[in-house]
Design a protein around this motif. Structure first.
Motif, PDB file in Angstrom:
ATOM      1  N   PRO A   1     -33.583 -27.007  75.933  1.00 27.94           N
ATOM      2  CA  PRO A   1     -32.948 -27.781  77.016  1.00 27.94           C
ATOM      3  C   PRO A   1     -33.878 -28.850  77.597  1.00 27.94           C
ATOM      4  N   ASN A   2     -35.183 -28.683  77.449  1.00 32.06           N
ATOM      5  CA  ASN A   2     -36.102 -29.674  78.020  1.00 32.06           C
ATOM      6  C   ASN A   2     -36.177 -30.964  77.196  1.00 32.06           C
ATOM      7  N   GLY A   3     -35.354 -31.060  76.149  1.00 33.61           N
ATOM      8  CA  GLY A   3     -35.312 -32.326  75.403  1.00 33.61           C
ATOM      9  C   GLY A   3     -36.180 -32.349  74.167  1.00 33.61           C
ATOM     10  N   THR A   4     -36.968 -31.313  73.943  1.00 39.01           N
ATOM     11  CA  THR A   4     -37.770 -31.276  72.722  1.00 39.01           C
ATOM     12  C   THR A   4     -37.043 -30.427  71.671  1.00 39.01           C
ATOM     13  N   SER A   5     -37.488 -30.572  70.432  1.00 30.70           N
ATOM     14  CA  SER A   5     -36.909 -29.760  69.365  1.00 30.70           C
ATOM     15  C   SER A   5     -38.028 -29.071  68.608  1.00 30.70           C
ATOM     16  N   LEU A   6     -37.693 -27.921  68.090  1.00 29.10           N
ATOM     17  CA  LEU A   6     -38.635 -27.211  67.243  1.00 29.10           C
ATOM     18  C   LEU A   6     -38.229 -27.492  65.794  1.00 29.10           C
ATOM     19  N   ILE A   7     -39.157 -28.063  65.042  1.00 27.65           N
ATOM     20  CA  ILE A   7     -38.871 -28.496  63.681  1.00 27.65           C
ATOM     21  C   ILE A   7     -39.688 -27.640  62.716  1.00 27.65           C
ATOM     22  N   TYR A   8     -39.054 -27.151  61.684  1.00 28.14           N
ATOM     23  CA  TYR A   8     -39.748 -26.307  60.705  1.00 28.14           C
ATOM     24  C   TYR A   8     -40.484 -27.167  59.673  1.00 28.14           C
ATOM     25  N   ILE A   9     -41.698 -26.768  59.331  1.00 28.75           N
ATOM     26  CA  ILE A   9     -42.514 -27.537  58.388  1.00 28.75           C
ATOM     27  C   ILE A   9     -42.637 -26.774  57.063  1.00 28.75           C
ATOM     28  N   ASP A  10     -42.236 -27.430  55.974  1.00 24.73           N
ATOM     29  CA  ASP A  10     -42.267 -26.771  54.663  1.00 24.73           C
ATOM     30  C   ASP A  10     -43.635 -26.859  53.985  1.00 24.73           C
ATOM     31  N   ARG A  11     -44.278 -27.977  54.146  1.00 28.21           N
ATOM     32  CA  ARG A  11     -45.557 -28.176  53.439  1.00 28.21           C
ATOM     33  C   ARG A  11     -46.597 -28.717  54.400  1.00 28.21           C
TER      34      ARG A  11
ATOM     35  N   THR B   1     -54.942 -33.135  65.393  1.00 26.39           N
ATOM     36  CA  THR B   1     -55.536 -31.829  65.115  1.00 26.39           C
ATOM     37  C   THR B   1     -54.883 -30.697  65.921  1.00 26.39           C
ATOM     38  N   SER B   2     -54.483 -30.966  67.160  1.00 30.26           N
ATOM     39  CA  SER B   2     -53.804 -29.911  67.940  1.00 30.26           C
ATOM     40  C   SER B   2     -52.515 -29.498  67.242  1.00 30.26           C
ATOM     41  N   GLU B   3     -51.831 -30.489  66.674  1.00 31.92           N
ATOM     42  CA  GLU B   3     -50.588 -30.186  65.969  1.00 31.92           C
ATOM     43  C   GLU B   3     -50.866 -29.492  64.628  1.00 31.92           C
ATOM     44  N   VAL B   4     -51.991 -29.838  64.005  1.00 31.28           N
ATOM     45  CA  VAL B   4     -52.385 -29.122  62.784  1.00 31.28           C
ATOM     46  C   VAL B   4     -52.499 -27.635  63.113  1.00 31.28           C
ATOM     47  N   GLU B   5     -53.143 -27.353  64.225  1.00 31.76           N
ATOM     48  CA  GLU B   5     -53.304 -25.954  64.633  1.00 31.76           C
ATOM     49  C   GLU B   5     -51.935 -25.333  64.962  1.00 31.76           C
ATOM     50  N   HIS B   6     -51.092 -26.126  65.591  1.00 32.94           N
ATOM     51  CA  HIS B   6     -49.762 -25.629  65.962  1.00 32.94           C
ATOM     52  C   HIS B   6     -48.943 -25.270  64.718  1.00 32.94           C
ATOM     53  N   VAL B   7     -49.015 -26.131  63.706  1.00 39.26           N
ATOM     54  CA  VAL B   7     -48.267 -25.857  62.470  1.00 39.26           C
ATOM     55  C   VAL B   7     -48.870 -24.656  61.748  1.00 39.26           C
ATOM     56  N   MET B   8     -50.206 -24.589  61.739  1.00 42.12           N
ATOM     57  CA  MET B   8     -50.820 -23.413  61.108  1.00 42.12           C
ATOM     58  C   MET B   8     -50.316 -22.135  61.774  1.00 42.12           C
ATOM     59  N   ALA B   9     -50.273 -22.136  63.091  1.00 39.63           N
ATOM     60  CA  ALA B   9     -49.977 -20.904  63.832  1.00 39.63           C
ATOM     61  C   ALA B   9     -48.492 -20.569  63.872  1.00 39.63           C
ATOM     62  N   THR B  10     -47.631 -21.588  63.776  1.00 39.95           N
ATOM     63  CA  THR B  10     -46.203 -21.320  64.030  1.00 39.95           C
ATOM     64  C   THR B  10     -45.264 -21.827  62.935  1.00 39.95           C
ATOM     65  N   GLN B  11     -45.788 -22.615  61.991  1.00 37.86           N
ATOM     66  CA  GLN B  11     -44.992 -23.244  60.932  1.00 37.86           C
ATOM     67  C   GLN B  11     -44.017 -24.282  61.497  1.00 37.86           C
ATOM     68  N   CYS B  12     -44.180 -24.591  62.748  1.00 38.13           N
ATOM     69  CA  CYS B  12     -43.253 -25.515  63.403  1.00 38.13           C
ATOM     70  C   CYS B  12     -44.009 -26.569  64.193  1.00 38.13           C
ATOM     71  N   LEU B  13     -43.294 -27.595  64.577  1.00 43.21           N
ATOM     72  CA  LEU B  13     -43.809 -28.621  65.467  1.00 43.21           C
ATOM     73  C   LEU B  13     -42.827 -28.807  66.606  1.00 43.21           C
ATOM     74  N   ILE B  14     -43.373 -29.061  67.784  1.00 44.03           N
ATOM     75  CA  ILE B  14     -42.515 -29.459  68.900  1.00 44.03           C
ATOM     76  C   ILE B  14     -42.372 -30.969  68.771  1.00 44.03           C
ATOM     77  N   SER B  15     -41.165 -31.433  68.628  1.00 40.54           N
ATOM     78  CA  SER B  15     -40.998 -32.831  68.278  1.00 40.54           C
ATOM     79  C   SER B  15     -39.811 -33.438  68.993  1.00 40.54           C
ATOM     80  N   ARG B  16     -39.729 -34.744  68.877  1.00 44.82           N
ATOM     81  CA  ARG B  16     -38.576 -35.484  69.416  1.00 44.82           C
ATOM     82  C   ARG B  16     -38.056 -36.349  68.297  1.00 44.82           C
ATOM     83  N   LYS B  17     -36.748 -36.462  68.258  1.00 41.68           N
ATOM     84  CA  LYS B  17     -36.198 -37.244  67.159  1.00 41.68           C
ATOM     85  C   LYS B  17     -36.492 -38.728  67.347  1.00 41.68           C
ATOM     86  N   SER B  18     -36.840 -39.387  66.263  1.00 39.34           N
ATOM     87  CA  SER B  18     -37.077 -40.831  66.312  1.00 39.34           C
ATOM     88  C   SER B  18     -35.753 -41.566  66.157  1.00 39.34           C
TER      89      SER B  18
END
Ligand code: SF4
Lengths: 215, 467
Positions: free
Chosen positions: B20-30, B147-164
């Motif tokens: 609801p806060n306007g962000t999306s959780l996106i799954y990362i395959d690679r 790098t913070s997002e690298v760590e985030h993807v390592m830990a969760t397989q996801c990114l907090i993102s906003r659609k472009s």
């Protein structure tokens, strides 16, 4: 992450467009495996007259007197005033690390490059986008008034000129604002949704199983 | 309701959760990893006592710091060496697959992903590197992260993102002989500017884009970030499928058939609406050369270095003056009269087999000009190098007076020993001409591999088609 609520400090003007992350922190300093210690090498090629390498004693290096941050009146600046497309180029998070290590906590510009903008929020650094004329005006005032200071109030979303009390409101995405104010840990928040991630994976494994085999 | 763009489809397929806060959780395959932007992320995992969510989504490779001289068994610079050792240790500790320095498959991370079939259509692909946009050439949603997002993807397989937002760049018509993918993307950046794509995901399309090989498409998508867009993409077609079939990590057998069937649906719907649309006439594009310190500062061969006095915007004017001063160029100088000290053929933009073929075609039977101090050819990976050698390309280069190196990022950003000295001028097939990028005070002109080879032979910029 360090919390951000209200910040008061001197503003320093960096009057050029398209400042890239290679300029913010040159590549030789990217060899570090730490997150800290980049401050002395922020804008290294502009700040010093010699060529900088990691491990040098920066206090003995020849300073470029023409570079804006080397001017006495901007010593201790916490707010950086910048031009369009600030932080373009490489994704290196060393750029926001170097800016905060130097002492900046807020950057004001008419526009930022996407990856840099995003990286700032992960490091308690607030990038504020203002319309071009307002930024022009701030550049004017900073250059005319030695010691020109601003109070950046994130809670109220406004920038106040300390000298005359004039106010500039700014916009910020609600989620990012909250994360900065609380100093939230993104990973912790996402892991709280671990069940949803697992559900997604299960569904996806049926739809597109090849995405789940090696590497 | 209007149809979906390719980007919309990729986004929707990877959406885990809309907050609801306007962000999306996106799954990362690679998740591709290199030595420069990962140590602090791995350290973050250590400190928090976390593990990577899915190590099988990861591939690590050292590329930025590796030496490219053929006889260097180890790295002289202790700081560079430590960074590479740190990657080794982290991969061992967390069980991440790595193509280490002595692995024949080692090379630039963006060359290796596609080469191994680890880059597939329909994937989300991230790497702590802005040129991750390269992989969009396969119809993947691929972008660089910090790098913070690298760590985030390592830990969760996801990114907090906003659609472009969606942008489409259509390149119509047909390219003239001697005009390459690099010229196309430089011309696009010249047109829309280095911030023109900020906030957008760009889809490249049109007959010129379709006519490009996969290597050429990767060159175009690689430089999307130089136009300000994090992600660039091209819909997968038969060429994409043919390129991938049989590569080590592509799906096999019945799985391959299923995958291909799904890839055939990856395209923008006919009624999809783009927030911005640019159309460029490919037939008008000439070989490009940058003259300044930003990729948008570009002219066609045959044109001259522009005059800042003719620029109405005062900030741009000042930027142009600064760039000319740094580059040691006078307004009005014909670009083809500018002579070069060094030539660099390499980088994740232009170090694939086709790039090397393109350059070798020009170099064949000719000699590097006596006025050029050094001309380097740095293949993008160990396998590209091997392929080139099996075709005899290395002989052509060596006979012409080029140095034939080992794979790595090399003089693209000069983190290893390959770098320009102050004021040295280089024709480079890389992607960034920023101040100091190839060495402090060094002057970079971005060009295609064919142009770099032609400049090596002529000693100045010259039309590859005229040699
Ligand atoms: S070749 Fe250059 S641009 Fe590409 S990943 Fe290496 S350093 Fe970055």
């Amino acid at each position: 992450m360090e919390k951000f609520t209200v910040l008061e400090g001197i503003a320093a003007p960096l009057d050029r467009a398209n400042v890239d992350t290679d300029a913010i922190i040159p590549k030789q300093f990217l060899k570090s495996i730490k997150r800290t210690g980049f401050g002395p090498n922020l804008f290294d090629e502009w700040r010093y007259l010699d060529h900088g390498e990691p491990g040098m004693d920066n206090s003995t290096r020849p300073i470029n007197p023409d570079f804006v941050l080397n001017q006495k009146r901007y010593a201790g600046a916490r707010i950086l005033l910048a031009r369009d497309n600030f932080g373009c180029g490489s994704s290196r998070e060393h750029a926001p690390w170097a800016l905060s290590d130097y002492g900046f906590r807020c950057i004001i510009a008419p526009s930022f490059a996407d990856i840099f903008f995003n990286n700032c929020f992960k490091n308690g650094l607030l990038p504020i986008v203002l319309p071009g004329e307002m930024v022009d005006d701030l550049f004017d005032r900073v250059e005319k008034t030695p010691g020109f200071s601003l109070r950046v109030d994130l809670l109220e979303q406004r920038i106040v000129s300390v000298a005359d009390g004039s106010v500039i409101p700014f916009e910020i995405d609600a989620f990012r604002k909250e994360a900065l104010i609380q100093g939230l840990d993104d990973i912790g928040m996402t892991l709280a949704k671990a069940d949803r991630i697992r559900e997604y994976e299960e569904r996806r494994q049926h739809e597109a199983p090849w995405l789940f085999s090696q590497a | 309701m209007s149809g979906k763009t390719l980007y919309d489809k990729l986004w929707d397929q990877h959406l885990v959760h809309d907050d609801p806060n306007g962000t999306s959780l996106i799954y990362i395959d690679r998740h591709l990893v290199h030595e420069v932007t990962s140590p602090q992320a791995f350290e973050g995992l250590h400190i928090a006592g976390r593990k990577p969510w899915r190590t099988d989504s990861m591939l690590a490779v050292p590329d930025h710091n590796v030496p490219t001289t053929v006889d260097s068994a180890d790295i002289d610079d202790p700081v560079s060496r430590l960074q590479i050792q740190t990657l080794d240790q982290n991969c061992n500790h967390f069980g991440v697959m790595q193509f280490g320095m002595s692995d024949p498959r080692q090379g630039i991370v963006h060359v290796i992903g596609p080469e191994q079939g680890l880059t597939l259509p329909g994937m989300t692909i991230v790497c702590g590197d802005s040129h991750t946009s390269t992989h969009g050439a396969f119809g993947a949603l691929a972008f660089g992260i910090g790098t913070s997002e690298v760590e985030h993807v390592m830990a969760t397989q996801c990114l907090i993102s906003r659609k472009s937002k969606n942008m489409r760049v259509r390149v119509e018509g047909e390219l003239k002989p001697g005009v390459t993918a690099k010229d196309v993307v430089l011309a696009i950046i010249g047109e829309i500017g280095t911030a023109g794509g900020t906030g957008y995901a760009i889809e490249f399309s049109g007959p010129v884009i379709e006519s490009l090989s996969m290597e050429g498409r990767m060159t175009v998508c690689n430089m999307t970030i130089e136009a300000g867009a994090r992600a660039g993409m091209i819909r997968p077609d038969q060429k994409t499928i043919d390129y991938l079939e049989g590569r080590p990590y592509t799906p096999k057998g019945e799985m391959w058939e299923r995958a291909v069937a799904s890839w055939r649906e990856l395209e923008s719907d006919a009624d999809a609406v783009f927030d911005a649309e640019i159309v460029i006439d490919g037939g008008e594009i000439r070989p490009q050369v940058t003259w300044g310190t930003s990729p948008e500062m570009v002219v066609s061969l045959g044109e001259s270095v522009p005059d800042p006095d003719a620029e109405p915007d005062p900030i741009k004017q000042e930027g142009m003056r600064r760039a000319l001063d740094y580059m040691g160029l006078e307004p009005g100088t014909p670009i083809d009269s500018v002579s070069l000290d060094l030539i660099f053929i390499g980088s994740c933009t232009n170090s694939r087999i086709e790039d090397l073929r393109e350059a070798a075609e020009i170099a064949r039977g000719r000699k590097v000009s006596g006025t050029v101090k050094q001309a380097l050819v740095v293949p993008g990976s160990g396998l590209v190098k091997r392929q080139a050698e099996s075709e005899g390309l290395h002989r052509i280069f060596i006979d012409a007076g080029f140095e034939w190196r080992n794979p790595g990022c090399s003089m693209c950003l000069a983190m290893n020993a390959d770098r320009l000295k102050p004021q040295e001028r280089c024709a480079s097939t890389s992607n960034r001409n920023f101040e100091g990028r190839q060495g402090q005070g060094g002057r970079t002109h971005l060009v295609s591999p064919a142009m770099a080879a032609a400049a090596a032979i002529a000693g100045h910029f010259a039309d590859p088609a005229s040699l």
